[in-house]
Design a protein around this motif. Structure first.
Motif, PDB file in Angstrom:
ATOM      1  N   ALA A   1       0.816  -1.214   0.000  1.00 51.14           N
ATOM      2  CA  ALA A   1       0.000   0.000   0.000  1.00 51.14           C
ATOM      3  C   ALA A   1       0.846   1.260   0.000  1.00 51.14           C
ATOM      4  CB  ALA A   1      -0.930  -0.007   1.210  1.00 51.14           C
ATOM      5  N   ALA A   2       2.105   1.141   0.404  1.00 51.97           N
ATOM      6  CA  ALA A   2       2.999   2.302   0.454  1.00 51.97           C
ATOM      7  C   ALA A   2       3.652   2.598  -0.888  1.00 51.97           C
ATOM      8  CB  ALA A   2       4.092   2.051   1.504  1.00 51.97           C
ATOM      9  N   VAL A   3       3.382   1.770  -1.892  1.00 56.04           N
ATOM     10  CA  VAL A   3       4.155   1.843  -3.127  1.00 56.04           C
ATOM     11  C   VAL A   3       3.543   2.689  -4.241  1.00 56.04           C
ATOM     12  CG1 VAL A   3       5.066   0.455  -5.051  1.00 56.04           C
ATOM     13  CG2 VAL A   3       5.360  -0.324  -2.687  1.00 56.04           C
ATOM     14  N   PRO A   4       2.279   2.491  -4.667  1.00 56.05           N
ATOM     15  CA  PRO A   4       1.876   2.966  -5.996  1.00 56.05           C
ATOM     16  C   PRO A   4       2.130   4.428  -6.309  1.00 56.05           C
ATOM     17  CG  PRO A   4       0.243   1.451  -5.138  1.00 56.05           C
ATOM     18  CD  PRO A   4       1.203   1.714  -4.017  1.00 56.05           C
ATOM     19  N   THR A   5       1.520   5.359  -5.575  1.00 55.46           N
ATOM     20  CA  THR A   5       1.629   6.768  -5.965  1.00 55.46           C
ATOM     21  C   THR A   5       3.056   7.300  -5.894  1.00 55.46           C
ATOM     22  OG1 THR A   5      -0.683   7.311  -5.521  1.00 55.46           O
ATOM     23  CG2 THR A   5       0.910   9.112  -5.344  1.00 55.46           C
ATOM     24  N   PRO A   6       3.810   7.104  -4.784  1.00 54.42           N
ATOM     25  CA  PRO A   6       5.170   7.650  -4.781  1.00 54.42           C
ATOM     26  C   PRO A   6       6.100   6.966  -5.766  1.00 54.42           C
ATOM     27  CG  PRO A   6       4.745   6.396  -2.771  1.00 54.42           C
ATOM     28  CD  PRO A   6       3.433   6.554  -3.470  1.00 54.42           C
ATOM     29  N   ALA A   7       5.983   5.652  -5.930  1.00 56.17           N
ATOM     30  CA  ALA A   7       6.862   4.956  -6.878  1.00 56.17           C
ATOM     31  C   ALA A   7       6.547   5.353  -8.309  1.00 56.17           C
ATOM     32  CB  ALA A   7       6.735   3.444  -6.696  1.00 56.17           C
ATOM     33  N   LEU A   8       5.263   5.493  -8.629  1.00 51.65           N
ATOM     34  CA  LEU A   8       4.893   5.901  -9.983  1.00 51.65           C
ATOM     35  C   LEU A   8       5.312   7.336 -10.262  1.00 51.65           C
ATOM     36  CD1 LEU A   8       1.384   4.216 -10.155  1.00 51.65           C
ATOM     37  CD2 LEU A   8       3.367   3.622 -11.577  1.00 51.65           C
ATOM     38  N   ALA A   9       5.224   8.211  -9.248  1.00 49.77           N
ATOM     39  CA  ALA A   9       5.690   9.589  -9.427  1.00 49.77           C
ATOM     40  C   ALA A   9       7.191   9.611  -9.711  1.00 49.77           C
ATOM     41  CB  ALA A   9       5.369  10.416  -8.190  1.00 49.77           C
ATOM     42  N   ALA A  10       7.946   8.804  -8.968  1.00 57.40           N
ATOM     43  CA  ALA A  10       9.390   8.735  -9.190  1.00 57.40           C
ATOM     44  C   ALA A  10       9.700   8.193 -10.574  1.00 57.40           C
ATOM     45  CB  ALA A  10      10.034   7.858  -8.111  1.00 57.40           C
ATOM     46  N   TRP A  11       8.986   7.147 -10.981  1.00 58.63           N
ATOM     47  CA  TRP A  11       9.207   6.546 -12.305  1.00 58.63           C
ATOM     48  C   TRP A  11       8.918   7.563 -13.407  1.00 58.63           C
ATOM     49  CZ3 TRP A  11      10.226   1.168 -13.436  1.00 58.63           C
ATOM     50  CH2 TRP A  11      10.277   0.894 -14.802  1.00 58.63           C
ATOM     51  N   THR A  12       7.780   8.231 -13.295  1.00 56.17           N
ATOM     52  CA  THR A  12       7.408   9.218 -14.309  1.00 56.17           C
ATOM     53  C   THR A  12       8.458  10.314 -14.412  1.00 56.17           C
ATOM     54  OG1 THR A  12       5.049   8.804 -13.988  1.00 56.17           O
ATOM     55  CG2 THR A  12       5.660  10.917 -14.965  1.00 56.17           C
ATOM     56  N   GLY A  13       8.894  10.835 -13.256  1.00 52.87           N
ATOM     57  CA  GLY A  13       9.873  11.903 -13.258  1.00 52.87           C
ATOM     58  C   GLY A  13      11.208  11.497 -13.847  1.00 52.87           C
ATOM     59  N   LEU A  14      11.654  10.296 -13.523  1.00 51.19           N
ATOM     60  CA  LEU A  14      12.970   9.841 -13.982  1.00 51.19           C
ATOM     61  C   LEU A  14      12.970   9.428 -15.448  1.00 51.19           C
ATOM     62  CD1 LEU A  14      14.074   7.605 -10.959  1.00 51.19           C
ATOM     63  CD2 LEU A  14      15.034   9.822 -11.582  1.00 51.19           C
ATOM     64  N   PHE A  15      11.997   8.622 -15.840  1.00 53.98           N
ATOM     65  CA  PHE A  15      12.063   7.958 -17.142  1.00 53.98           C
ATOM     66  C   PHE A  15      11.151   8.568 -18.195  1.00 53.98           C
ATOM     67  CE2 PHE A  15      12.952   4.610 -13.891  1.00 53.98           C
ATOM     68  CZ  PHE A  15      14.322   4.566 -14.095  1.00 53.98           C
TER      69      PHE A  15
END
Length: 320
Positions: free
Chosen positions: A122-136
């Motif tokens: 539950a701690a993963v989706p929004t922050p991990a997806l934000a990081a992925w979008t920003g980086l890649f």
């Protein structure tokens, strides 16, 4: 946990609503845990009204983990009782995860890796997806490049450091002194104490020609020299806070300097990216941030801890 209008913590109440029925293409999840994100309190206060239209009463919560309770017509690949996690449709005005059940489009639902628990998922989706979008997606990061993550100890920053390292980049990050060792353990090559150090001097000593990518996960003008840290042709990607006056970097100034800017914004359903993130979690190359669980009934308190910056860990609500 419902809201009947936009506002502060006083608008959140515990209530009973009908269990949602999954429409065609949807998966009904019995929620075990719900992640708590800055986007949740901004949604509560109406900051996201320009992007979504909430119909009251409204259930907050962008991130969910749990088990499949039912599937709608046309859904394949999911079975009752399967452990899954998802980014809900709150951003499109649909009810979220602060409830016992949530219906989510199948394109945004992914199986939880066997080595990941419900609270971690539950701690993963929004922050991990934000990081992925920003980086890649926006930053176009490639192996061998150098990255500065501003706000490396937050949930987005924690994922960004690890994702960049997994992609073969060299990574520096800003953080408090108390979080330096934790970031170094995640593979950070340089951790800069933003309170005690000159960030610009530290980055220039580390990367004299400038870095290829700056990912600003803090915003609000806390990295005023961000464009100065880039090499010619580099990119500064900002994850906007939506706070008053936080408009991100100036594209005209960036163009004058021979660099570019971008605002991180997901341009596709989250499931495909979340599946790639799940694979990294399964392999151990990606770890969730530190987690603290609170009962669902303390949603208002959890949101205030996040809003005020007083949460020392990633907060997750225990639902079922």
């Amino acid at each position: 946990m419902l809201i009947d209008r936009h506002g502060g913590p006083e608008v959140i109440r515990l209530g009973q609503v009908a269990t949602p029925a999954p429409a065609a293409g949807e998966v009904l999840i019995r929620v075990a845990c719900a992640g708590v994100n800055p986007a949740d309190w901004k949604c509560r206060e109406g900051y996201l009204s320009a992007f979504m239209q909430a119909t009251f009463p409204f259930v907050l919560g962008f991130d969910a983990s749990g088990v499949v309770a039912a599937v709608g017509a046309g859904v394949t690949g999911f079975v009752r009782g399967q452990r899954v996690f998802a980014q809900t449709g709150v951003g499109a005005g649909q009810w979220g995860s602060y409830a016992e059940y949530v219906a989510v489009g199948q394109d945004c639902v992914v199986p939880i890796p066997d080595n990941v628990g419900f609270a971690e998922a539950a701690a993963v989706p929004t922050p991990a997806l934000a990081a992925w979008t920003g980086l890649f997606d926006d930053g176009a990061l490639r192996p061998g490049q150098t990255v500065l993550v501003h706000g490396g100890a937050g949930a987005v920053g924690t994922f960004a450091v690890q994702l960049a390292r997994a992609a073969g980049a060299t990574v520096a990050a800003t953080c408090s002194a108390a979080r330096r060792d934790a970031l170094m353990a995640l593979g950070c090559d340089l951790a800069i104490d933003y309170r005690a150090s000159d960030i610009g001097a530290a980055v220039r000593a580390w990367a004299p020609a400038g870095v290829d990518l700056v990912l600003d996960a803090v915003g609000c003008g806390t990295l005023p020299m961000g464009l100065d840290l880039l090499r010619p042709g580099g990119t500064l990607v900002a994850i906007l806070t939506l706070a008053s006056g936080d408009h991100g970097p100036d594209p005209a100034e960036a163009a004058r300097r021979g660099v570019r800017t971008a605002i991180a914004f997901s341009k596709m359903p989250s499931g495909a990216r979340l599946a790639e993130i799940a694979a990294l979690l399964h392999s151990g190359r990606l770890r969730p941030p530190r987690i603290e669980c609170l009962p669902l009934e303390q949603a208002a308190q959890a949101l205030e801890l996040v809003r005020s910056g007083q949460a020392a860990s990633k907060l997750v609500l225990q639902v079922c």
